[in-house]
Design a protein around this motif. Structure first.
Motif, PDB file in Angstrom:
ATOM      1  N   LEU A   1       0.911  -1.175   0.075  1.00 54.36           N
ATOM      2  CA  LEU A   1      -0.079  -0.089   0.008  1.00 54.36           C
ATOM      3  C   LEU A   1       0.960   1.246   0.047  1.00 54.36           C
ATOM      4  N   SER A   2       0.274   2.228  -0.631  1.00 51.31           N
ATOM      5  CA  SER A   2       0.964   3.641  -0.588  1.00 51.31           C
ATOM      6  C   SER A   2       0.696   4.308   0.756  1.00 51.31           C
ATOM      7  N   ALA A   3      -0.526   3.893   1.497  1.00 56.15           N
ATOM      8  CA  ALA A   3      -0.853   4.646   2.686  1.00 56.15           C
ATOM      9  C   ALA A   3      -0.421   3.824   4.053  1.00 56.15           C
ATOM     10  N   PRO A   4      -0.470   4.398   5.052  1.00 57.98           N
ATOM     11  CA  PRO A   4      -0.160   4.038   6.431  1.00 57.98           C
ATOM     12  C   PRO A   4      -1.377   2.910   6.687  1.00 57.98           C
ATOM     13  N   VAL A   5      -0.856   1.681   7.465  1.00 55.03           N
ATOM     14  CA  VAL A   5      -1.902   0.931   7.961  1.00 55.03           C
ATOM     15  C   VAL A   5      -2.105   1.345   9.310  1.00 55.03           C
TER      16      VAL A   5
ATOM     17  N   CYS B   1      -4.902   3.727  -2.664  1.00 55.72           N
ATOM     18  CA  CYS B   1      -4.081   2.531  -2.495  1.00 55.72           C
ATOM     19  C   CYS B   1      -3.608   1.743  -3.784  1.00 55.72           C
ATOM     20  N   TYR B   2      -2.400   1.491  -3.945  1.00 54.31           N
ATOM     21  CA  TYR B   2      -1.701   0.915  -4.908  1.00 54.31           C
ATOM     22  C   TYR B   2      -1.034  -0.324  -4.758  1.00 54.31           C
ATOM     23  N   GLN B   3      -1.014  -1.141  -5.831  1.00 55.12           N
ATOM     24  CA  GLN B   3      -0.409  -2.536  -5.708  1.00 55.12           C
ATOM     25  C   GLN B   3       0.622  -2.722  -6.926  1.00 55.12           C
ATOM     26  N   PRO B   4       1.740  -3.028  -6.398  1.00 56.33           N
ATOM     27  CA  PRO B   4       2.727  -3.224  -7.732  1.00 56.33           C
ATOM     28  C   PRO B   4       2.243  -4.261  -8.559  1.00 56.33           C
ATOM     29  N   HIS B   5       2.451  -4.201  -9.835  1.00 58.70           N
ATOM     30  CA  HIS B   5       2.230  -5.072 -10.835  1.00 58.70           C
ATOM     31  C   HIS B   5       3.245  -4.949 -12.140  1.00 58.70           C
TER      32      HIS B   5
ATOM     33  N   VAL C   1      -0.782  -0.272  -9.699  1.00 56.36           N
ATOM     34  CA  VAL C   1      -2.111  -0.446 -10.103  1.00 56.36           C
ATOM     35  C   VAL C   1      -2.945   0.035  -8.800  1.00 56.36           C
ATOM     36  N   LEU C   2      -3.887   1.031  -9.144  1.00 55.67           N
ATOM     37  CA  LEU C   2      -4.950   1.457  -8.017  1.00 55.67           C
ATOM     38  C   LEU C   2      -5.815   0.257  -7.798  1.00 55.67           C
TER      39      LEU C   2
END
Length: 588
Positions: free
Chosen positions: A7-11, A226-230, A235-236
């Protein structure tokens, strides 16, 4: 819901080591009677044996023209994956189950046509349904998530509560086939992102109170991308739930005059917020007081024990249901309650995320619970799926509660990021063989019935009044599945409809024990359950080869105990409070 990606955001905050150590130390441990009303004809018994549990999808031929709407526009708003629930309820008291489907709704950027809305379908008693939403007064537009049913004003007709995003709805049954939105006047609008709900008389004063789960603190203005690597791209994608803080659930006390008061703090229900999803009231320890279980998402589950005097106390940790057997929280979503091993004690089943399995919490005589998932065969059968709706029902009527789970991922791009997984997942049917669950290899009558969907809510009940349990599934962004039970079974059955006195005519909270062949089966009339859904309030007992019922014991919501004997089998029987043989009432 444990969504594993970067994630690009904190948890959000986790749990301290102390809580885990506490769990590991405590362990996950383990006379002539008036004739009852008989209202239907004997079931047909012809096949020599049960070959397999079978279901057939009849959505189209039943006339259910509905499609759940997520409101998705590609912006990945958090509520998109959450809904939707469904309910099986006899709202007009004609003896046949009607169907309510929670519809989702609009979100910013959605370009769909029309106005998504919740839908109510009336049972025509011939295998078909007629949509009566607007005619019945179900008119308010919102973003619907879940639902539950209960007679909050004690007039003998079921009312309906619908949770949602940016607003919940309380529909009062007008007793003429219509409903009125009384949310504002009743004072039962908690706000925020609400999920599961259940009615139950927590304080034992004779009217139904209401518990509402609020999941997380969320609003559109503060939606986190939030983004996920692909590959080489980001990727959003849908955010993990840990991005958002848990929101506190709300317990409303019924004032007895058509209104509710928030008593979350004064009742003892104000525990640490827990991302609540599935919820149910039940009397776990048989003391005549309603307890409350909440399946929480990556936070400890709640077991609010009824202490009497309108007080609740969270005993999830001490009783072994706060965490799994390894002392860790799971992504609790759906919940079902039943006596899995026929020892007279109510057990719990909770659905979780892929890799976490559907968990069986088996109750012991000291009212502590043991994580018996592995011994019961649930780990291997359910571990790869993201579980939501769930039911403990005796689908083949052999006297043992079987299990059906409804599954579906939360990530639209699951195929890209998880090898061998997809967004759409199969439903899982498991047959109970003396306390151990075995997968039913081909539970579908045809390929269309077994089509993969993104399953969410599931409701269980006898739609066609033929003496077996059918299933309705609300699928995310798709048409529902109305699944008729087609199991070829010679086994006998007894369906009980309970009619209480005064404000408790719907008998929610009544506890029933049926004795046959010297062994008990225990069930309760219950509001809420599964995932954001409502089951049939009538209780169906499978009797196997037994042609008689030794006795039926009922503990009514007011704690009065009555006993009936010599009830007919293969019948629907109405038990009216005050017509049985008196029994000893619960003490304490």
């Amino acid at each position: 819901m444990k969504v594993r990606f970067a994630l690009s955001a904190p948890v959000g905050r986790g749990f301290g080591l102390l809580a885990i150590l506490l769990v590991l130390l405590a362990g996950c441990r383990p006379a002539a009677l008036p004739a009852p009303a008989v209202t239907n004809t004997p079931g047909t018994v012809s096949p020599p044996s049960v070959e397999s549990i079978r279901f057939r999808r009849v959505t189209d031929e039943a006339g259910i023209q509905f499609r759940h709407e997520t409101g998705a526009s590609g912006r990945k708003y958090f509520p998109e994956w959450l809904g939707g629930g469904c309910a099986l309820l006899d709202y007009d008291r004609d003896g046949w189950l009607d169907l309510f489907l929670v519809g989702g709704g609009r979100l910013p950027g959605w370009k769909g046509a029309g106005e998504p809305r919740d839908r109510l379908y009336h049972n025509n008693r011939n295998g078909t349904f007629t949509e009566v939403t607007l005619k019945a007064g179900i008119r308010t537009l919102h973003y619907g998530v879940g639902c539950c049913a209960g007679d909050f004003n004690g007039d003998g007709y079921l009312d309906l509560y619908v949770t949602g995003f940016k607003g919940c709805l309380l529909y009062r049954n007008n007793r003429n086939g219509t409903f009125t939105d009384v949310t504002r006047s009743a004072g039962a609008e908690p706000g925020g992102l609400c999920s599961g709900c259940a009615f139950g008389d927590y304080d034992g004063d004779g009217d139904l109170d209401l518990y509402v789960c609020r999941y997380v603190r969320y609003d559109l203005a503060h939606n986190v991308p939030c983004y996920q690597p692909h590959g080489t791209e980001r990727v959003l994608s849908m955010c993990r739930q840990l991005v958002y803080e848990p929101a506190a659930d709300v317990l409303y006390r019924n004032n007895g005059a058509g209104t509710f008061t928030d008593v979350t703090r004064s009742s003892g229900a104000a525990v640490e917020p827990g991302r609540g999803l599935g919820v149910l009231f039940t009397d776990f320890d048989g003391d005549g007081r309603q307890d409350l279980f909440v399946a929480n998402d990556l936070t400890p589950n709640f077991l609010l024990h009824g202490m009497g005097g309108g007080r609740l106390q969270d005993e999830a940790l001490e009783r072994g249901v706060a965490f799994n057997g390894m002392g860790a929280p799971q992504a609790g979503m759906g919940v079902a309650c039943g006596d899995v091993n026929r020892d007279g004690l109510l057990d719990l089943v909770v659905t979780n995320f892929a890799g976490e399995y559907t968990r069986l919490c088996r109750q012991h005589p000291d009212h502590r619970f043991e994580d018996a998932s592995s011994d019961a065969g649930l780990v291997e059968a359910t571990n790869r799926y993201v579980g939501f709706g769930v039911g403990l029902e005796d689908f083949d009527r052999d006297g043992w509660t079987d299990l059906l789970t409804v599954n579906g991922h939360v990530n639209e791009e699951a195929e890209k990021f998880y090898e061998g997984l997809g967004l759409k997942e199969p439903k899982v049917v498991l047959r109970n063989e003396g306390g151990k669950f075995l997968p039913v290899p081909e539970p579908w009558s045809d390929a269309a019935t077994g089509t993969l969907k993104v399953g969410r809510g599931a409701a269980f009940g006898d739609l066609d009044n033929d003496g077996d349990t059918d299933v309705v599934v609300n699928n995310l962004g798709d048409a529902p599945d109305v699944l008729l039970n087609q199991t070829a079974s010679p086994h006998h059955w007894l369906r009980l409809e309970l009619q209480g006195k005064g404000k408790e005519r719907c008998a929610i909270g009544a506890r029933v024990t049926v004795w046959s062949a010297g062994r008990p089966q225990v069930k309760e009339v219950r509001s809420g359950s599964s995932y954001l859904s409502q089951n049939d309030l009538r209780l169906l007992f499978g009797l196997g080869g037994q042609v008689n019922v030794e006795r039926v014991e009922v503990v009514w919501p007011n704690r009065q105990r009555e006993v009936w004997s010599s009830l007919p089998v293969d019948r629907h029987v109405r038990l009216v409070q005050g017509t049985g043989r008196p029994g000893q009432s619960p003490q304490n």
